[in-house]
Design a protein around this motif. Structure first.
Motif, PDB file in Angstrom:
ATOM      1  N   MET A 276      33.075  47.675  35.720  1.00 30.48           N
ATOM      2  CA  MET A 276      32.137  46.552  35.229  1.00 30.48           C
ATOM      3  C   MET A 276      32.691  45.268  34.716  1.00 30.48           C
ATOM      4  O   MET A 276      31.944  44.248  34.811  1.00 30.48           O
ATOM      5  CB  MET A 276      31.037  47.208  34.131  1.00 30.48           C
ATOM      6  N   ALA A 277      33.572  45.468  33.866  1.00 29.66           N
ATOM      7  CA  ALA A 277      34.503  44.424  33.169  1.00 29.66           C
ATOM      8  C   ALA A 277      34.906  43.391  34.238  1.00 29.66           C
ATOM      9  O   ALA A 277      35.170  42.263  34.033  1.00 29.66           O
ATOM     10  CB  ALA A 277      35.565  44.809  32.239  1.00 29.66           C
ATOM     11  N   VAL A 278      35.508  44.054  35.494  1.00 29.36           N
ATOM     12  CA  VAL A 278      36.198  43.310  36.500  1.00 29.36           C
ATOM     13  C   VAL A 278      34.989  42.540  37.013  1.00 29.36           C
ATOM     14  O   VAL A 278      35.104  41.178  37.476  1.00 29.36           O
ATOM     15  CB  VAL A 278      36.686  44.062  37.547  1.00 29.36           C
ATOM     16  N   LEU A 279      33.964  43.228  37.436  1.00 25.92           N
ATOM     17  CA  LEU A 279      32.696  42.304  37.905  1.00 25.92           C
ATOM     18  C   LEU A 279      32.180  41.037  37.111  1.00 25.92           C
ATOM     19  O   LEU A 279      32.144  40.072  37.532  1.00 25.92           O
ATOM     20  CB  LEU A 279      31.486  43.470  38.189  1.00 25.92           C
ATOM     21  N   VAL A 280      32.032  41.259  35.671  1.00 26.07           N
ATOM     22  CA  VAL A 280      32.027  40.271  34.869  1.00 26.07           C
ATOM     23  C   VAL A 280      32.795  39.086  34.783  1.00 26.07           C
ATOM     24  O   VAL A 280      32.250  37.994  34.859  1.00 26.07           O
ATOM     25  CB  VAL A 280      31.656  40.962  33.504  1.00 26.07           C
ATOM     26  N   ASP A 281      34.050  39.465  34.778  1.00 22.01           N
ATOM     27  CA  ASP A 281      34.957  38.387  34.800  1.00 22.01           C
ATOM     28  C   ASP A 281      35.040  37.699  36.173  1.00 22.01           C
ATOM     29  O   ASP A 281      35.260  36.479  36.184  1.00 22.01           O
ATOM     30  CB  ASP A 281      36.614  39.041  34.612  1.00 22.01           C
ATOM     31  N   ALA A 282      34.707  38.279  37.218  1.00 22.16           N
ATOM     32  CA  ALA A 282      34.868  37.670  38.773  1.00 22.16           C
ATOM     33  C   ALA A 282      33.632  36.680  38.747  1.00 22.16           C
ATOM     34  O   ALA A 282      33.685  35.411  39.126  1.00 22.16           O
ATOM     35  CB  ALA A 282      34.537  38.800  39.784  1.00 22.16           C
TER      36      ALA A 282
END
Length: 464
Positions: A1-7
């Motif tokens: 989820m954190a990767v998606l938010v950063d992207a």
């Protein structure tokens, strides 16, 4: 989820591509990704709503949690809860939404259609609407959904109709200038009538019509009010603010007509002749130009000695609203309104009743309707029977109320041509028929015409 938010954050902060074609392609891809995110969001919102988890975090409902904690609007919060709740009992639509074969618009239409159906009726509608979505727009799916709901739940339609009828309202507020603005909601039958009217007379904009749709809608509604609602506007004016009564020209000068008697002119229309007198001071007859000039000079000298005797042109007063009308509006109403002009003094005595032939007679109106199908401005679709009878030459400039110089003009074009005659070009359309072309707003102020006219210069058609 954190990767998606950063992207997502990095994409939002990145600069735009220079190529519009690249922007178009990327926007389509992002909308597809957005729909997949909404699918994931609604699934989680439904779980929170079903378990009541939002209450455990101090919120009164799931919608309140979405508004306060997630920052959504009230409408967006209700939308997410509705879609999530309905997708929980529509497995086929939920799976296709997640995999990307149904868009958010199509899913919303299906969920809205089945939200009032029972758990036994929903699967029947789901399969039909999901198949239809492969070859139809979201609007078509919504229409089919309403039809299916009426078949599967006949009693629900009556409830919806009653609920829709109960939501009707019309709120209007006065503007500073004396107009009105507001908002409204109409039941479906009244809405269909209004839509049909606007589609016919406002939606099809002509090539030379630079009014936006919202203005054409307002003008079409104004004409509907003028033609279908009979009301009386009381305007208080002083005698000096009224347009000058130009003397009538007798088409048969060799015949002797008594003042006030009716005579037929060469066109077969009726016109009344009367002696032109000063308001409130009946005179023995019409004056010669020399007499008029001498009287005007005497009045000017008298006004110079006593300023209290100056005859001011003051604005008109709309008695119903207390708003003021400009001198131009008074002139326009005096030539277009179906009213009897009465000028009274402070004691209530009638001083002047105006020129009898200002308004077209009933026979002239019927003849105009037979000659013209629509407003005589090119491209205006309003039927002649719903137009005002207009003068080819402005009545306030001495135009005659003769059939050969009368034609239909809608409320907007009648007013606009009177105020901005330089934007319209007149041309002859057969014998004693005229048409006007709207030339548009000038991009610069036109130069003043030269004192002399060049030989051979083309001039606009003028009536004989």
């Amino acid at each position: 989820m954190a990767v998606l938010v950063d992207a997502a954050s990095a994409l939002a902060l990145a600069g735009l591509p220079d190529s519009p074609a690249v922007c178009l392609a990327q926007a389509q891809e992002l909308v597809f990704v957005r729909d997949r995110l909404i699918s994931a969001i609604t699934a989680r919102v439904e779980r929170v709503h079903h378990t009541g988890e939002a209450r455990g975090h101090g919120h009164s409902s799931t919608r309140t949690w979405l508004q306060n904690a997630c920052g959504t609007s009230r409408a967006a919060a209700s939308h997410l809860v509705t879609i999530g709740t309905q997708l929980a009992r529509l497995p086929v639509v939920r799976a296709r939404f997640a995999e990307g074969t149904l868009s958010e618009g199509q899913v919303t239409a299906i969920c809205t259609a089945v939200k009032d159906l029972t758990d036994d009726q929903a699967p029947i509608a789901e399969q039909i609407l999901a198949d239809l979505a492969d070859q139809a727009t979201p609007e078509d799916v919504a229409k089919a959904g309403r039809y299916l709901r009426d078949i599967l739940d006949p009693d629900g339609q009556d409830k919806d109709d009653d609920a829709d009828h109960d939501k009707r309202f019309l709120r209007v507020r006065p503007t500073d200038s004396g107009g009105m603005h507001g908002e409204f909601r109409l039941p479906k039958e009244a809405a269909a009538r209004l839509k049909t009217w606007l589609d016919a007379y406002a939606k099809p904009g002509a090539d030379n019509d630079d009014r936006p749709l919202r203005v054409r809608n307002a003008d079409a509604l104004t004409m509907l009010l003028e033609t279908k609602i009979t009301t009386e506007l009381l305007v208080l004016v002083n005698a000096e603010s009224l347009p000058t009564d130009h003397p009538n020209h007798d088409p048969n000068p060799g015949h002797d007509h008594q003042p006030g008697h009716t005579a037929n002119n060469s066109n077969g229309t009726n016109c009344r002749t009367e002696k032109h007198t000063e308001a409130g001071r009946p005179g023995p007859g019409a004056q010669t130009p020399a007499q008029s000039e001498a009287q005007s000079g005497a009045q000017s000298e008298e006004q110079a000695r006593d300023p209290s005797k100056v005859r001011w042109k003051v604005p008109g007063l709309l008695l119903s609203t207390g708003q003021l009308l400009s001198h131009a509006d008074v002139d326009r109403l005096a030539r277009t309104s179906t009213l009897m002009r009465l000028v009274m003094n402070a004691d209530g005595q009638v001083l002047d009743m105006g020129r009898a032939v200002r308004l077209a007679t009933g026979a002239q109106r019927r003849a105009v309707y037979a000659r013209y199908a629509t407003c005589w401005i090119d491209g205006c679709p309003l039927p002649a029977t719903m137009c005002q009878i207009d003068h080819a030459d402005n009545w306030t400039d001495g135009g005659l109320t003769d059939l050969r110089l009368l034609g239909p003009a809608c409320q907007f074009h009648n007013r606009d041509r009177y105020r901005r005659p330089h934007r319209y070009q007149r041309r002859r359309e057969g014998k004693d028929r005229w048409a006007f072309t709207y030339t548009g707003r000038p991009r610069h102020h036109p130069r003043k015409p030269a004192a002399t006219t060049m030989t051979g210069a083309s001039q606009p058609d003028q009536p004989p």
